[in-house]
Write a protein that holds these residues in place. Structure first.
Motif, mmCIF file in Angstrom:
data_model
loop_
_atom_site.group_PDB
_atom_site.id
_atom_site.type_symbol
_atom_site.label_atom_id
_atom_site.label_comp_id
_atom_site.label_asym_id
_atom_site.label_seq_id
_atom_site.Cartn_x
_atom_site.Cartn_y
_atom_site.Cartn_z
ATOM 1 N N ILE A 22 2.831 5.138 4.467
ATOM 2 C CA ILE A 22 1.913 4.510 3.513
ATOM 3 C C ILE A 22 2.071 5.154 2.141
ATOM 4 O O ILE A 22 1.990 6.373 2.000
ATOM 5 N N HIS A 23 2.297 4.318 1.151
ATOM 6 C CA HIS A 23 2.322 4.731 -0.249
ATOM 7 C C HIS A 23 1.205 3.971 -0.977
ATOM 8 O O HIS A 23 0.467 3.205 -0.355
ATOM 9 N N ALA A 24 1.116 4.146 -2.279
ATOM 10 C CA ALA A 24 0.122 3.410 -3.062
ATOM 11 C C ALA A 24 0.600 3.237 -4.489
ATOM 12 O O ALA A 24 0.973 4.214 -5.148
ATOM 13 N N VAL A 25 0.615 2.003 -4.957
ATOM 14 C CA VAL A 25 0.968 1.700 -6.347
ATOM 15 C C VAL A 25 -0.256 1.971 -7.216
ATOM 16 O O VAL A 25 -1.330 1.422 -6.973
ATOM 17 N N HIS A 26 -0.082 2.799 -8.236
ATOM 18 C CA HIS A 26 -1.223 3.137 -9.096
ATOM 19 C C HIS A 26 -0.771 3.192 -10.546
ATOM 20 O O HIS A 26 0.136 3.952 -10.896
ATOM 21 N N VAL A 27 -1.405 2.359 -11.382
ATOM 22 C CA VAL A 27 -1.186 2.373 -12.830
ATOM 23 C C VAL A 27 -2.572 2.473 -13.470
ATOM 24 O O VAL A 27 -3.221 1.456 -13.748
ATOM 25 N N PRO A 28 -3.076 3.682 -13.706
ATOM 26 C CA PRO A 28 -4.466 3.865 -14.158
ATOM 27 C C PRO A 28 -4.802 3.124 -15.444
ATOM 28 O O PRO A 28 -5.882 2.538 -15.563
ATOM 29 N N GLU A 29 -3.888 3.146 -16.415
ATOM 30 C CA GLU A 29 -4.191 2.543 -17.720
ATOM 31 C C GLU A 29 -4.343 1.030 -17.638
ATOM 32 O O GLU A 29 -4.947 0.420 -18.529
ATOM 33 N N LEU A 30 -3.796 0.424 -16.600
ATOM 34 C CA LEU A 30 -3.923 -1.028 -16.427
ATOM 35 C C LEU A 30 -4.938 -1.387 -15.339
ATOM 36 O O LEU A 30 -5.119 -2.557 -15.024
ATOM 37 N N GLY A 31 -5.575 -0.377 -14.748
ATOM 38 C CA GLY A 31 -6.580 -0.631 -13.720
ATOM 39 C C GLY A 31 -5.995 -1.176 -12.434
ATOM 40 O O GLY A 31 -6.657 -1.959 -11.733
#
Length: 281
Positions: free
Chosen positions: A187-196
């Motif tokens: 399991i991984h997770a895609v995360h782009v905080p600045e774009l929510g």
């Protein structure tokens, strides 16, 4: 005079707190909705916090030398008032949260059971892996990107153009984008905080993110789920381009062989594509 000064000081503190939580310019529809919800909840929480703390401080100061405390008297009006007030606040919080969380840009609900096969056929025909869970776009001009996570990198596959990238996830601004994410190992997770944006990448299934970036620029994309010793280096750039530049970028990748990689990522990117392509449907 003293009370007036205290009142003015309290108003100044509230104004500063409101100014402190004023959001910056939103980079995407997702980020704007999340920020607006947080701001609305803070606008409710801050006055309540100040009121409760003021009552607490007042009580401590006034009765600090009281050696003979008396039991409080029942006040039915006060009890009814704070019960109704609490119910109204909770209702506001619940409705405000529901409106945001039920929005497709925040929680894209997979197609209903009767529509899932059709949606999967529309999406899965051009993806590298034939798995369930991908949600087909409802907009004709929407862009689709398949995000394949593996230890410890990314493959960004553009089905319509046949382009693959391991270092850059490029999307056009002002356009609905569907990101179908999955994993080949853990399991991984895609995360782009600045774009929510945040979504788990789970082996054996797709999770779809719907987004619409409003500001061009380059944003950090990383894995937000601990996935092993190389987790901290599982990074990529999510670049938001004007539609014309985005098309130019796609054309450049096609002309270069359809595999946009950076440095030593080329071999791992090709290996990941070969591995997922070889998996059974």
């Amino acid at each position: 005079m003293k009370r007036t000064r205290l009142g003015l000081f309290g108003l100044l503190v509230v104004a500063l707190l409101f100014a402190a939580v004023e959001p910056a310019l939103a980079q995407s529809i997702n980020e704007r909705m999340i920020t607006n919800l947080n701001q609305s909840l803070l606008y409710v929480a801050i006055p309540i916090t100040i009121l409760v703390e003021a009552i607490l401080i007042y009580t401590v100061v006034k009765y600090r030398n009281n050696d003979d405390p008396q039991p409080t008297r029942e006040n039915r009006r006060l009890e009814i008032t704070w019960t109704i007030t609490t119910a109204i606040i909770l209702l506001f919080v619940g409705l405000a949260s529901f409106v945001v969380l039920a929005n497709p840009y925040i929680s894209l609900v997979p197609d209903a059971a009767g529509q899932q096969p059709q949606a999967q056929q529309q999406v899965g025909a051009d993806l590298l892996i034939n798995q369930s869970g991908a949600t087909a776009p409802t907009e004709g001009d929407a862009v689709e990107v398949e995000i394949i996570a593996y230890q410890w990198g990314w493959t960004f596959h553009y089905p319509e153009a046949g382009v693959n990238s391991s270092s850059t996830l490029a999307i056009p601004n002002g356009t609905d984008v569907y990101l179908h994410t999955t994993s080949t190992d853990v399991i991984h997770a895609v995360h782009v905080p600045e774009l929510g944006l945040k979504q788990d990448s789970i082996p054996g299934q797709y999770n779809t993110i719907k987004t619409n970036a409003t500001e061009t620029g380059s944003y950090q994309l990383y894995c937000a789920e601990f996935c092993g010793s190389g987790h901290s280096g599982m990074l990529a750039n999510m670049t938001v381009l004007p539609p014309e530049e985005y098309q130019t970028w796609l054309d450049e990748q096609e002309s270069s062989g359809g595999n946009a990689s950076a440095g030593g990522n080329a071999s791992s990117n090709s290996s990941a594509i070969g591995a997922v392509s070889a998996k059974p449907a």
